[in-house]
Design a protein around this motif. Structure first.
Motif, PDB file in Angstrom:
ATOM      1  N   ALA A 265      27.754  29.647  37.312  1.00  0.00           N
ATOM      2  CA  ALA A 265      28.790  29.666  38.360  1.00  0.00           C
ATOM      3  C   ALA A 265      30.130  30.104  37.777  1.00  0.00           C
ATOM      4  CB  ALA A 265      28.918  28.283  38.996  1.00  0.00           C
ATOM      5  N   THR A 266      30.422  29.648  36.573  1.00  0.00           N
ATOM      6  CA  THR A 266      31.700  30.025  35.950  1.00  0.00           C
ATOM      7  C   THR A 266      31.720  31.516  35.632  1.00  0.00           C
ATOM      8  OG1 THR A 266      31.918  27.819  35.001  1.00  0.00           O
ATOM      9  CG2 THR A 266      33.253  29.563  34.001  1.00  0.00           C
TER      10      THR A 266
ATOM     11  N   THR B 255      40.380  39.206  36.769  1.00  0.00           N
ATOM     12  CA  THR B 255      40.846  37.854  36.466  1.00  0.00           C
ATOM     13  C   THR B 255      40.962  37.651  34.956  1.00  0.00           C
ATOM     14  OG1 THR B 255      39.927  36.946  38.509  1.00  0.00           O
ATOM     15  CG2 THR B 255      40.277  35.394  36.711  1.00  0.00           C
TER      16      THR B 255
ATOM     17  N   THR C 150      31.824  41.008  37.154  1.00  0.00           N
ATOM     18  CA  THR C 150      32.090  39.673  36.613  1.00  0.00           C
ATOM     19  C   THR C 150      31.599  39.562  35.176  1.00  0.00           C
ATOM     20  OG1 THR C 150      29.962  38.722  37.266  1.00  0.00           O
ATOM     21  CG2 THR C 150      31.718  38.723  38.933  1.00  0.00           C
TER      22      THR C 150
ATOM     23  N   MET D 212      44.069  39.107  33.698  1.00  0.00           N
ATOM     24  CA  MET D 212      45.200  38.235  34.020  1.00  0.00           C
ATOM     25  C   MET D 212      45.292  37.080  33.014  1.00  0.00           C
ATOM     26  SD  MET D 212      45.651  35.993  37.472  1.00  0.00           S
ATOM     27  CE  MET D 212      44.376  34.857  36.920  1.00  0.00           C
ATOM     28  N   LEU D 213      44.129  36.529  32.673  1.00  0.00           N
ATOM     29  CA  LEU D 213      44.119  35.434  31.684  1.00  0.00           C
ATOM     30  C   LEU D 213      44.584  35.924  30.320  1.00  0.00           C
ATOM     31  CD1 LEU D 213      40.715  33.675  32.571  1.00  0.00           C
ATOM     32  CD2 LEU D 213      43.019  32.879  33.098  1.00  0.00           C
TER      33      LEU D 213
ATOM     34  N   SER E  30      29.956  33.897  36.841  1.00  0.00           N
ATOM     35  CA  SER E  30      29.835  34.779  38.009  1.00  0.00           C
ATOM     36  C   SER E  30      31.098  34.796  38.855  1.00  0.00           C
ATOM     37  CB  SER E  30      28.639  34.375  38.872  1.00  0.00           C
ATOM     38  OG  SER E  30      28.905  33.156  39.514  1.00  0.00           O
ATOM     39  N   SER E  31      32.013  33.879  38.605  1.00  0.00           N
ATOM     40  CA  SER E  31      33.223  33.824  39.435  1.00  0.00           C
ATOM     41  C   SER E  31      34.427  34.455  38.746  1.00  0.00           C
ATOM     42  CB  SER E  31      33.542  32.375  39.810  1.00  0.00           C
ATOM     43  OG  SER E  31      33.945  31.642  38.670  1.00  0.00           O
ATOM     44  N   ILE E  32      34.270  34.844  37.505  1.00  0.00           N
ATOM     45  CA  ILE E  32      35.416  35.416  36.783  1.00  0.00           C
ATOM     46  C   ILE E  32      35.220  36.922  36.657  1.00  0.00           C
ATOM     47  CG2 ILE E  32      36.747  35.396  34.641  1.00  0.00           C
ATOM     48  CD1 ILE E  32      36.083  32.474  34.361  1.00  0.00           C
ATOM     49  N   THR E  33      36.053  37.631  37.371  1.00  0.00           N
ATOM     50  CA  THR E  33      35.969  39.094  37.346  1.00  0.00           C
ATOM     51  C   THR E  33      36.749  39.637  36.147  1.00  0.00           C
ATOM     52  OG1 THR E  33      37.957  39.370  38.672  1.00  0.00           O
ATOM     53  CG2 THR E  33      35.872  39.158  39.875  1.00  0.00           C
TER      54      THR E  33
ATOM     55  N   ASP F 137      23.547  25.844  35.327  1.00  0.00           N
ATOM     56  CA  ASP F 137      24.117  26.113  36.659  1.00  0.00           C
ATOM     57  C   ASP F 137      25.624  26.277  36.583  1.00  0.00           C
ATOM     58  OD1 ASP F 137      21.787  26.135  38.001  1.00  0.00           O
ATOM     59  OD2 ASP F 137      22.008  24.157  38.934  1.00  0.00           O
ATOM     60  N   THR F 138      26.243  25.378  35.835  1.00  0.00           N
ATOM     61  CA  THR F 138      27.698  25.418  35.718  1.00  0.00           C
ATOM     62  C   THR F 138      28.142  26.672  34.976  1.00  0.00           C
ATOM     63  OG1 THR F 138      27.757  23.015  35.712  1.00  0.00           O
ATOM     64  CG2 THR F 138      29.727  24.130  34.907  1.00  0.00           C
TER      65      THR F 138
ATOM     66  N   ARG G 252      48.236  36.112  30.094  1.00  0.00           N
ATOM     67  CA  ARG G 252      48.911  34.812  30.064  1.00  0.00           C
ATOM     68  C   ARG G 252      48.818  34.116  28.710  1.00  0.00           C
ATOM     69  NH1 ARG G 252      47.338  31.943  35.813  1.00  0.00           N
ATOM     70  NH2 ARG G 252      48.509  33.356  37.120  1.00  0.00           N
TER      71      ARG G 252
ATOM     72  N   ARG H 106      37.722  44.337  40.063  1.00  0.00           N
ATOM     73  CA  ARG H 106      37.811  43.182  40.968  1.00  0.00           C
ATOM     74  C   ARG H 106      36.434  42.723  41.435  1.00  0.00           C
ATOM     75  NH1 ARG H 106      42.232  44.334  45.449  1.00  0.00           N
ATOM     76  NH2 ARG H 106      41.674  42.212  45.993  1.00  0.00           N
ATOM     77  N   ARG H 107      35.408  43.421  41.039  1.00  0.00           N
ATOM     78  CA  ARG H 107      34.055  43.042  41.451  1.00  0.00           C
ATOM     79  C   ARG H 107      33.130  42.733  40.272  1.00  0.00           C
ATOM     80  NH1 ARG H 107      35.921  41.579  45.157  1.00  0.00           N
ATOM     81  NH2 ARG H 107      35.893  42.297  47.309  1.00  0.00           N
TER      82      ARG H 107
END
Lengths: 153, 158
Positions: free
Chosen positions: A118-119, A127, A74, A130-131, A121-124, A114-115, A134, A71-72
């Motif tokens: 950000a992407t 996550t 990324t 989970m993807l 670094s936000s996906i652990t 940058d984008t 799915r 959960r931490r």
């Protein structure tokens, strides 16, 4: 964005191990599942081990185990072990970089970086798992099912 | 309507999600100040007035454990701005620092999504700073992905 082979292998390996953190999986099993070279995977696993993300266990039932916090940790944490995410970082030394055109191009490329950062670094890892769960199963004719190939998922 | 939530598995028990009431204003201001370092009383007072008028599609929800408000989420249905069909927008979510990692954010997010569904929308959106990694990770963990819009801006010279 295209990731280098070592980075992709590392992400696959971490996902495989983190999907069942209590179990030990051999490099050969991971290599077979993702159709990758065991030697290349072994090098990648060493890097992941040095970063504290996986642990090698010796013995008859030895193998590798995920030892991060799903959960931490990324995607960026993994990618950065193998490649530079900020592609424009060293761009100031490239031909034409000092011109107005070069600086304008740098601004545009920095926005893309940058984008991406950000992407990633936000996906652990949690996550990502989970993807993975799915994803629709792939047809048998095209290869192993993402969900079906591993009975643990 | 008050709903008692007992999941996800790591959630503390018996969290109630309910509509915000005027008496919640000081707690919301304090929770926001705890997270942002800025006390924005006037802003939240105005927001309370906007969400308290009972309009369909506006939601200001409080997570309460016992008699204590421990988190909130704010959102509403917006339609046709930027050419978008009706969609639920989440404008703010916050959980008291000491209460984090117990699934309260998930409970709040699920609660507002349930309300969005009830008023007929099938998309939920939010917008946040690229460097707000913790909050972005939270929304990602809720299954949110990059959408079809991109935000652009320009500095206006004096």
């Amino acid at each position: 964005m295209k990731l280098q082979t070592a980075t992709r292998i590392a992400i696959h390996a971490v996902l495989e191990l983190a999907a069942d953190p209590g179990s030990q999986i051999s490099a050969a099993q991971i290599a077979e599942r993702y159709d990758i070279s065991v030697n290349h995977l072994a090098k990648v696993l060493r890097t992941l081990g040095r970063a504290g993300l996986v642990e090698a266990l010796r013995g008859v039932r030895g193998g590798y185990r995920f030892r991060g916090n799903a959960r931490r940790v990324t995607l960026l944490d993994i990618v950065q072990l193998f490649e530079e995410v900020d592609s424009v970082k060293g761009a100031s030394r490239e031909p034409g970089a000092h011109t107005a055109e070069g600086r304008a191009l740098h601004a545009v490329l920095a926005e893309i970086d940058d984008t991406a950062r950000a992407t990633l670094s936000s996906i652990t890892i949690a996550t990502m798992l989970m993807l993975v769960a799915r994803q629709p199963p792939t047809s048998p004719a095209r290869g192993r099912s993402a969900a079906g190939a591993s009975p643990r998922r | 309507m008050v709903i008692v939530h007992r999941n996800p598995s790591n959630a503390r028990p018996d969290v109630v999600v309910r509509a915000a009431q005027p008496g919640d204003l000081p707690v919301v201001v304090a929770l926001d100040a705890e997270a942002t370092g800025l006390e924005k009383s006037a802003y939240w007072k105005e927001r309370f007035a906007w969400y308290a008028n009972g309009d369909r599609g506006r939601f200001f929800l409080i997570a309460e454990r016992g008699t204590e408000a421990v988190g909130f989420i704010v959102g509403e249905v917006r339609a046709w701005e930027f050419g978008s069909p009706p969609a639920g927008w989440v404008f703010a979510v916050n959980v008291r620092k000491a209460e984090r990692l117990h699934g309260l954010g998930t409970i709040l997010f699920d609660a507002i999504c349930t309300r969005f569904r009830k008023v007929g929308v099938t998309i939920v959106r939010t917008m946040l700073l690229k460097d707000e990694q913790l909050v972005m990770s939270f929304f990602r963990s809720m299954g949110m992905m990059g959408g079809p819009f991109i935000q652009l801006e320009k500095r206006l010279d004096p």
